[in-house]
Design an enzyme around this catalytic site. Sequence first.
Site, PDB file in Angstrom:
ATOM      1  N   CYS A  14      -0.003   3.902   2.614  1.00 53.18           N
ATOM      2  CA  CYS A  14       0.402   3.416   3.948  1.00 53.18           C
ATOM      3  C   CYS A  14       1.869   3.744   4.198  1.00 53.18           C
ATOM      4  O   CYS A  14       2.239   4.179   5.289  1.00 53.18           O
ATOM      5  CB  CYS A  14       0.209   1.904   4.055  1.00 53.18           C
ATOM      6  N   CYS A  39       0.835  -1.210   0.000  1.00 52.12           N
ATOM      7  CA  CYS A  39       0.000   0.000   0.000  1.00 52.12           C
ATOM      8  C   CYS A  39       0.869   1.260   0.000  1.00 52.12           C
ATOM      9  O   CYS A  39       1.499   1.579   1.001  1.00 52.12           O
ATOM     10  CB  CYS A  39      -0.908  -0.046   1.234  1.00 52.12           C
TER      11      CYS A  39
END
Length: 106
Positions: free
Chosen positions: A34, A31
């Site tokens: 993230c 991600c």
Amino acid sequence: MPTKPVTDASFEEDVLKADKPVLVDFWADWCGPCKMIGPSLEEISDELAEKVTIAKMDIMENPGVPGEIGVQSIPLMVLFKDGKPVAQKLGAAPKSQLKQWLESEL
């Protein structure tokens, strides 16, 4: 204080039974957003160490808890107080916004 890794096995002890609020960052290695907020969360963890513990849970390695609480998108940050989720923030944001949001919820 650096962020604290949390697993399905340690979630109850580390988050639900914690003696102060815990912000759990649900994330995954693949991600991009993230990874963008990771350094900000490390800094905020140092700056607010007296008020809150910031924990990180990799949803790929620990699918149990994210499934139980309904994590559908990441990064998702959920603030737990006294063992209960009280606030959440979805998506990446600049450090200043993350910190302001967290402080307003503490």
